[in-house]
Design an enzyme around this catalytic site. Sequence first.
Site, short mmCIF file in Angstrom:
data_model
loop_
_atom_site.label_atom_id
_atom_site.label_comp_id
_atom_site.label_asym_id
_atom_site.label_seq_id
_atom_site.Cartn_x
_atom_site.Cartn_y
_atom_site.Cartn_z
N HIS A 63 0.87 -1.19 0.00
CA HIS A 63 0.00 0.00 0.00
C HIS A 63 0.90 1.24 0.00
O HIS A 63 0.72 2.13 -0.80
CB HIS A 63 -0.95 -0.04 1.21
CG HIS A 63 -1.82 1.19 1.35
ND1 HIS A 63 -2.82 1.31 2.26
CD2 HIS A 63 -1.82 2.36 0.67
CE1 HIS A 63 -3.42 2.50 2.14
NE2 HIS A 63 -2.82 3.16 1.19
N GLU A 116 0.99 7.95 -3.55
CA GLU A 116 1.74 7.57 -2.35
C GLU A 116 3.02 8.39 -2.20
O GLU A 116 3.38 8.80 -1.10
CB GLU A 116 2.06 6.07 -2.36
CG GLU A 116 0.84 5.19 -2.13
CD GLU A 116 0.23 5.35 -0.74
OE1 GLU A 116 0.97 5.33 0.26
OE2 GLU A 116 -1.00 5.53 -0.65
N HIS A 120 3.21 10.75 0.97
CA HIS A 120 4.11 10.25 2.02
C HIS A 120 5.59 10.35 1.66
O HIS A 120 6.39 10.82 2.45
CB HIS A 120 3.78 8.78 2.33
CG HIS A 120 2.38 8.56 2.79
ND1 HIS A 120 1.95 8.84 4.06
CD2 HIS A 120 1.29 8.07 2.13
CE1 HIS A 120 0.66 8.54 4.18
NE2 HIS A 120 0.24 8.06 3.01
#
Length: 237
Positions: A63, A116, A120
Amino acid sequence: MVTLKSSLAFLVLAFALFLCFIMSTGDGSYDYFQFVQQWPPATCSLSRTPCYKPRPPQIFTIHGLWPSNYSNPKRPSNCRGSLFDSRKVYPQLRLNLKISWPNVKSGNDTEFWESEWNKHGRCSEQTLNQMQYFERSDEMWNSYNITEILKKAQIVPNATRTWKYSDILSPIKAATNTTPILRCKPDPAQSKSQPSQPKSPQKPQLLHEVVFCYDYHAKKQIDCNRTGCLNKDISFQ
Ligand SMILES: *[C@@H]1O[C@H](CO)[C@@H](O)[C@H](O)[C@H]1NC(C)=O
Ligand SMILES: *[C@@H]1O[C@H](CO)[C@@H](O)[C@H](O)[C@H]1NC(C)=O
Ligand SMILES: *[C@@H]1O[C@H](CO)[C@@H](O)[C@H](O)[C@H]1NC(C)=O
Ligand SMILES: *[C@@H]1O[C@H](CO)[C@@H](O)[C@H](O)[C@H]1NC(C)=O
Ligand SMILES: *[C@@H]1O[C@H](CO)[C@@H](O)[C@H](O)[C@H]1NC(C)=O
């Protein structure tokens, strides 16, 4: 004189705003990494829109790799730093990531990697640049096969039975020598099939994700010191 005063005031204001900006985005402020792997069938049954494939991969896939703060679990995110550049995902890396980090929802893998990284990855760019971020994530995925670890402990998808948190934690802990976090979600099928029943504590939750924790440099796997899921039965399907 008036213009001098107001331009001075403007400068002071601009500087104050600049300081606020620096402090709110705070690059480099994280303590450790969470490496999150998901069980695609659960991702799909939890998704509002159906997944593009009727049968998603039956293996744990990535993920994301999230720089994290011990005291503030939602932070950091959306830091300054360079935006996703698909050219940094060179052909061999792309081939690897298509297996380890697929977008099981829409099928557009690049879109998932982009979101992502931007949310992040950018927050730890001083430790892992974009290429290293994706390379390291693929290496982490290859270091332990969660699907295999669970299978060896006879924990395989089964719609008719449930497990305790510790049943699923133990084999992973034994294989990796560190404590992971299991993340669950309420089972949407359960709440739909019995709409009239009051919320029962016995209703199992779906195993959705397994989190490994890594040190600041993303080199050494360490114990995670939080727990996930609620204190009730877990269904894996
Ligand atoms: C973690 O978050 C807290 C609260 O927002 C903040 O004060 C602290 O500086 C952060 N820690 C690190 C290492 O960034
Ligand atoms: C997939 O996502 C990327 C990044 O958001 C986008 O540039 C591209 O057009 C998308 N591809 C398709 C086929 O939709
Ligand atoms: C991980 O284990 C599963 C279950 O045994 C297997 O199907 C899969 O191919 C393995 N993946 C890798 C990368 O070895
Ligand atoms: C699922 O679990 C039930 C109850 O423990 C067991 O009887 C059954 O054989 C399992 N099915 C599979 C496919 O493992
Ligand atoms: C987890 O460990 C870190 C680092 O040792 C520590 O600062 C933090 O307080 C711990 N958090 C919990 C919930 O135990």
